[in-house]
Design an enzyme around this catalytic site. Structure first.
Site, PDB file in Angstrom:
ATOM      1  CB  THR A  62      -1.975   5.388  -1.872  1.00 33.78           C
ATOM      2  OG1 THR A  62      -1.914   3.975  -1.749  1.00 33.78           O
ATOM      3  CG2 THR A  62      -3.179   5.901  -1.125  1.00 33.78           C
ATOM      4  CB  THR A  63       0.929   2.484  -5.459  1.00 37.49           C
ATOM      5  OG1 THR A  63       0.739   1.841  -4.205  1.00 37.49           O
ATOM      6  CG2 THR A  63       2.292   2.136  -6.000  1.00 37.49           C
ATOM      7  CG  ASP A  77      -1.782   1.209   1.320  1.00 40.84           C
ATOM      8  OD1 ASP A  77      -2.588   1.401   0.408  1.00 40.84           O
ATOM      9  OD2 ASP A  77      -1.642   1.985   2.289  1.00 40.84           O
ATOM     10  CG  ASP A 137      -6.648   0.402  -0.045  1.00 39.15           C
ATOM     11  OD1 ASP A 137      -6.720   1.177   0.919  1.00 39.15           O
ATOM     12  OD2 ASP A 137      -5.594   0.175  -0.665  1.00 39.15           O
TER      13      ASP A 137
END
Length: 572
Positions: free
Chosen positions: A138-139, A105, A436
């Protein structure tokens, strides 16, 4: 241009306000203090003063500052690049006190890395913003920001002014967001038909450690969201979804509890372990005699006085238990502890009790069971009791670990996902993965527009930006083409992580998209035999993808505007 100023204790300020810059630069006094100077004499006996350098400051300006900032951002983005997509790799992070985290994550990796560089910290904030607002992607947002800066570096070397690059990026991001809106599709779902939501959550979970049972996990997440969703307002309160974990069992044992799971046990071993049609008294008052608020001392000099005190205490306990019994309660849940005498009396009256339950759990219990939190025994009435179909204590394996499960709640507006796994790290990562997926389901309840994944949306946006760049007369067109090239970083990373030849694969998909005018073609990471993401069922939320592009562009513009980095040193 902006300046970036770092104080001695690491605080960062980005500004172009003159007063703030001068204040933060900590300009040294013209007259050094006595400690900073010393008197010496030359060979002829003439005195002179040696002034000590009071502090060390490092300063980088102009193109050097921009290059250094871009280099720092690229190294952070490169760290996350290998974690992107369903075949992305995990990272193991060890904190200073020896705690280990295994995750892919983006937000968690950057937070645990404890980045020191000023620009690195900006990317950590970027990832956190995406996590808070959308919960997923988020990545990707950091990889995109790193790629935009990489392309900007090439343009800087060609002599293009950084502000013109920033303007070109802004124009390109607007075109990309509009293109996403154009290629998006709306799909209908309801409480009876949750399949579209499940398939979108499966896309999110496919890049996580839980991907071997992503179908079951996606169903659990969607059912949890739909249980607490307010479909009239199209909103979801995520505080009502609790995720609990217990080491032991296997991942497939993870269940959705239509109620609350408490990490507590029944206070007395001889009390009933299962209560059907429970009427629950939720108390924030302790089972103990009242204590005066002032300092006090009791002198007991005879056995009669001691007996009288004991009898008075017993009466207090009896009255408390009687008030609970008279209200019709069949289970007492208390925020505070109670001593053995109160526990014994509750057991004697066949009234099971749970003690030391936290404030957050009490609030969730009150919401789920429709009860009221009672601050004084005198206020306890039958109307204030919560109701649940079944309350039971469960134990795990050969250990003495026990938990309370409150099921079939009357108001059933709070649910718990109970995660099982082989070790603590597995459970922590599963919780992050489920968070998520829950956020994705929440976003779809708010806005049911989707785009297709596998890098197809980025390639389609890149083609649209390239076409629009031809109509722009100024040097911004170079920045727009660089933006289109930067968007290819996501599909390139997906192909690379899946073991496919990245440049060939992306070039082939791009040419097919243009030839067939089909924006659904992406990288076949799972090697199913088709590049059509619609056929594969790989979805992503429209607002999540738009937010990625807008946030990444915003941060890159901020970094490009910085031409001066002033770092305060430690005083010698």
């Amino acid at each position: 241009m902006d300046k970036i100023l770092q104080s001695g204790d690491g605080d960062i300020t980005i500004t172009n306000d003159g007063a703030t810059i001068l204040e933060q630069m900590e300009v040294e006094q013209q007259h050094p203090s006595r400690e900073e100077r010393s008197l010496a004499f030359d060979e002829f006996g003439r005195p002179f003063i040696i002034i000590k350098d009071s502090g060390t400051k490092s300063r980088i300006r102009g193109i050097e500052a921009q290059k250094a900032n871009i280099q720092a951002a690229k190294s952070v983005a490169r760290t996350l690049r290998s974690s992107l997509g369903p075949k992305g790799m995990d990272k193991i992070l060890q904190s200073g006190d020896g705690d280990i985290t295994i995750t892919n994550d983006g937000a968690t990796i950057l937070e645990q890395m404890e980045v020191e560089h000023q620009i690195g910290k900006l990317l950590v904030e970027l990832s956190r913003s995406q996590d808070y607002e959308i919960g997923d992607g988020t990545t990707g947002v950091v990889v995109l920001a790193g790629s935009l800066l990489e392309q900007a570096e090439v343009l800087l070397d060609r002599g293009i002014h950084p502000l013109r690059i920033a303007e070109g990026y802004e124009m390109a991001s607007k075109i990309a967001v509009a293109e996403l809106q154009k290629i998006s599709e709306a799909f209908e779902f309801s409480k009876d038909n949750i399949e579209p939501l499940v398939r979108t959550c499966m896309t999110t979970l496919s890049s996580k450690i839980v991907n071997r049972c992503k179908r079951e996990m996606a169903e659990i997440c969607v059912k949890a969201v739909m249980a607490v969703a307010d479909m009239d307002r199209r909103d979801v309160n995520l505080d009502l979804i609790k995720v609990e974990g217990k080491v032991g069992g296997k991942l497939e044992d993870t269940v959705l509890v239509n109620g609350i799971v408490l990490d507590k046990d029944i206070s007395h071993p001889q009390m009933a372990k299962e209560i059907i049609d429970a009427k629950i008294a939720i108390l924030t008052c302790p089972f103990e005699p009242p204590k005066p608020k002032t300092k006090h001392k009791i002198d007991i000099d005879t056995a009669e006085k001691y007996e009288e005190l004991r009898a008075q205490e017993e009466k207090y306990f009896k009255d408390m238990v009687k008030q609970c019994k008279d209200s019709g309660a069949t289970l007492v849940i208390c925020q505070w502890g109670f001593d053995d005498e109160a526990n014994h009396m509750l057991m004697h009256e066949k009234l099971p009790a749970i003690r030391w339950v936290g404030g957050v759990e009490l609030e969730l219990l009150a919401i789920a069971t429709g009860g009221r939190i009672v601050p004084r025994f005198q206020e306890l009435t039958a109307e204030k009791l919560g109701r649940a179909g079944k309350v039971r204590e469960v134990s795990f394996g050969t250990t003495k670990d026990r938990m309370i499960i409150v099921e079939d709640c009357a108001a059933s507006k709070a649910v718990t996902i109970f995660v099982r796994g082989g070790n603590k790290m597995m459970i922590d990562e599963t919780k992050r993965s489920l968070h998520d997926a829950i956020c994705v389901a929440r976003n779809l309840v708010r806005s049911n527009a989707i785009v297709y994944g596998g890098g197809s949306a980025e390639i389609a946006c890149g083609i649209a930006v390239e076409n629009a760049a031809d109509a722009v007369p100024g040097v911004e067109q170079y920045a727009m083409r660089a933006f289109a090239d930067a968007l290819d970083a996501i599909p390139t990373a997906l192909a690379e992580n899946s073991g496919l030849p990245p440049i060939e694969t992306v070039a082939m998909i791009k040419s097919e998209q243009i030839k067939m005018n089909n924006p659904h073609l992406g990288i076949d990471c799972k090697e199913t035999g088709t590049n059509d993401m619609k056929t594969q069922g790989v979805f992503e939320t429209l607002i999540g993808k738009q937010q990625q592009i807008l946030l990444a562009t915003q941060v890159v513009k901020l970094i490009l505007k910085i031409d001066d980095v002033i770092t305060s040193g430690q005083y010698q």
